[in-house]
Motif scaffolding. Structure first.
Motif, mmCIF file in Angstrom:
data_model
loop_
_atom_site.group_PDB
_atom_site.id
_atom_site.type_symbol
_atom_site.label_atom_id
_atom_site.label_comp_id
_atom_site.label_asym_id
_atom_site.label_seq_id
_atom_site.Cartn_x
_atom_site.Cartn_y
_atom_site.Cartn_z
ATOM 1 N N ASP A 26 1.707 -24.165 93.016
ATOM 2 C CA ASP A 26 1.895 -23.507 91.182
ATOM 3 C C ASP A 26 2.890 -22.493 91.876
ATOM 4 O OD1 ASP A 26 -0.253 -24.573 90.263
ATOM 5 O OD2 ASP A 26 -1.379 -23.103 90.751
ATOM 6 N N VAL A 27 3.688 -21.416 90.516
ATOM 7 C CA VAL A 27 4.888 -20.917 91.441
ATOM 8 C C VAL A 27 4.779 -19.846 91.003
ATOM 9 C CG1 VAL A 27 6.030 -22.486 92.637
ATOM 10 C CG2 VAL A 27 6.457 -22.310 90.382
ATOM 11 N N ASN A 28 4.941 -18.658 90.875
ATOM 12 C CA ASN A 28 4.967 -17.455 89.457
ATOM 13 C C ASN A 28 5.904 -16.810 90.231
ATOM 14 O OD1 ASN A 28 4.245 -15.235 88.453
ATOM 15 N ND2 ASN A 28 1.994 -14.766 89.463
ATOM 16 N N VAL A 29 7.075 -16.669 89.572
ATOM 17 C CA VAL A 29 8.373 -16.191 89.071
ATOM 18 C C VAL A 29 8.520 -15.259 88.039
ATOM 19 C CG1 VAL A 29 9.422 -18.275 90.160
ATOM 20 C CG2 VAL A 29 8.915 -17.804 87.350
ATOM 21 N N VAL A 30 9.394 -14.376 88.033
ATOM 22 C CA VAL A 30 10.095 -13.455 87.555
ATOM 23 C C VAL A 30 11.762 -13.807 87.553
ATOM 24 C CG1 VAL A 30 11.161 -11.133 86.991
ATOM 25 C CG2 VAL A 30 9.346 -11.398 88.377
ATOM 26 N N VAL A 31 11.563 -14.785 85.674
ATOM 27 C CA VAL A 31 12.900 -14.512 85.168
ATOM 28 C C VAL A 31 13.532 -13.258 84.837
ATOM 29 C CG1 VAL A 31 14.029 -16.302 83.858
ATOM 30 C CG2 VAL A 31 11.690 -16.708 84.566
ATOM 31 N N GLU A 32 15.151 -13.665 84.712
ATOM 32 C CA GLU A 32 16.026 -12.813 84.234
ATOM 33 C C GLU A 32 16.191 -12.401 83.323
ATOM 34 O OE1 GLU A 32 19.941 -13.524 86.796
ATOM 35 O OE2 GLU A 32 18.420 -13.159 89.140
ATOM 36 N N TYR A 33 16.529 -11.975 82.301
ATOM 37 C CA TYR A 33 16.129 -11.773 80.801
ATOM 38 C C TYR A 33 17.708 -12.460 80.523
ATOM 39 C CZ TYR A 33 17.858 -9.766 76.542
ATOM 40 O OH TYR A 33 18.083 -9.764 75.230
ATOM 41 N N GLY A 34 17.305 -12.736 79.491
ATOM 42 C CA GLY A 34 19.000 -14.007 78.369
ATOM 43 C C GLY A 34 18.547 -15.410 79.572
ATOM 44 N N ALA A 35 17.879 -15.373 80.537
ATOM 45 C CA ALA A 35 18.096 -17.413 80.835
ATOM 46 C C ALA A 35 16.605 -17.853 80.033
ATOM 47 C CB ALA A 35 16.739 -17.572 82.490
ATOM 48 N N ALA A 36 16.339 -19.254 79.868
ATOM 49 C CA ALA A 36 16.445 -19.889 79.271
ATOM 50 C C ALA A 36 14.910 -20.097 79.721
ATOM 51 C CB ALA A 36 17.023 -21.199 78.201
ATOM 52 N N ILE A 37 13.612 -19.761 79.819
ATOM 53 C CA ILE A 37 12.798 -19.973 80.722
ATOM 54 C C ILE A 37 12.365 -21.637 80.719
ATOM 55 C CG2 ILE A 37 10.061 -19.574 80.472
ATOM 56 C CD1 ILE A 37 10.907 -16.395 79.447
ATOM 57 N N ALA A 38 12.152 -21.985 79.521
ATOM 58 C CA ALA A 38 11.876 -23.623 80.151
ATOM 59 C C ALA A 38 13.168 -24.321 80.627
ATOM 60 C CB ALA A 38 11.889 -24.562 78.376
ATOM 61 N N GLU A 39 14.335 -24.035 80.583
ATOM 62 C CA GLU A 39 14.865 -24.406 81.352
ATOM 63 C C GLU A 39 14.951 -24.482 82.693
ATOM 64 O OE1 GLU A 39 19.762 -23.991 79.926
ATOM 65 O OE2 GLU A 39 18.621 -24.968 78.333
ATOM 66 N N VAL A 40 14.671 -23.294 83.010
ATOM 67 C CA VAL A 40 14.653 -22.130 84.403
ATOM 68 C C VAL A 40 13.751 -22.962 85.049
ATOM 69 C CG1 VAL A 40 14.166 -20.625 85.566
ATOM 70 C CG2 VAL A 40 15.491 -19.769 84.487
ATOM 71 N N ALA A 41 12.456 -22.967 83.820
ATOM 72 C CA ALA A 41 10.686 -24.139 84.586
ATOM 73 C C ALA A 41 10.718 -25.081 85.267
ATOM 74 C CB ALA A 41 9.626 -23.410 83.504
ATOM 75 N N GLU A 42 12.212 -26.461 84.234
ATOM 76 C CA GLU A 42 12.151 -27.204 84.728
ATOM 77 C C GLU A 42 13.087 -27.464 86.092
ATOM 78 O OE1 GLU A 42 11.706 -31.386 84.679
ATOM 79 O OE2 GLU A 42 11.284 -29.787 83.663
ATOM 80 N N GLU A 43 14.481 -26.614 85.957
ATOM 81 C CA GLU A 43 15.003 -26.556 87.949
ATOM 82 C C GLU A 43 14.099 -26.213 88.292
ATOM 83 O OE1 GLU A 43 17.468 -27.404 89.819
ATOM 84 O OE2 GLU A 43 17.852 -27.921 87.682
#
Length: 162
Positions: A101-118
């Motif tokens: 399990d990873v807990n992250v903060v994503v940069e504004y503008g990034a596609a969350i689903a794509e970041v999660a898959e990567e």
């Protein structure tokens, strides 16, 4: 005659195959468990590999919840301290498999689903290559979105304190 009764009879082909099958099942297998010995991997090793792999993904701003990030920020100010690369990562590990399990903060503008898959691809590749453990799942929890204004507010507060 009693001496002949105590001797073992030769095994039939079927009995030999059954005995061989049991022997194969009892032998340790896999890259971590060989006939020459076993390799154990500490939980922290898996956490660090997963943490490093997650940080390398574009769109990941930070890892962990707010409390973890605040603690890491304080720790980084101590001279000689090391960055905690496993912060924001929890695992469940067995002898041959792990779930992460990873807990992250994503940069504004990034596609969350794509970041999660990567993140999933990166973590699975790093952990399976580095440890030979099978990664069953990588759960990604996005706890926040980092806004560009957040950096400006932090800079203003730091300037006022200086």
């Amino acid at each position: 005659m009693s001496e002949n009764n105590n001797r073992a009879l030769p095994k039939t082909t079927e009995e030999a195959k059954a005995a061989e099958s049991v022997a194969v099942q009892e032998r340790p297998n896999g890259p971590l468990h060989t006939e020459f010995g076993s390799t154990t991997i500490a939980d922290t090793v898996v956490q660090k590999l997963a943490g490093i792999a997650t940080r390398e993904v574009p769109g990941v701003y930070a890892m962990g919840n707010a409390a973890r990030r605040a603690l890491n920020s304080l720790a980084e100010r101590i001279p000689g301290s090391q960055t905690n690369v496993s912060g924001g990562v929890t695992i469940e590990k067995g002898e041959r498999q792990t779930a992460i399990d990873v807990n992250v903060v994503v940069e504004y503008g990034a596609a969350i689903a794509e970041v999660a898959e990567e993140i999933r691809r990166s973590v699975i590749t790093a952990v399976e290559h580095g440890t030979s453990l099978e990664v069953l799942e990588v759960n990604v929890n996005v706890s926040d979105v980092h806004l560009p204004e957040d950096d400006e507010e932090t800079t203003e507060r730091t300037d006022r304190l200086a």
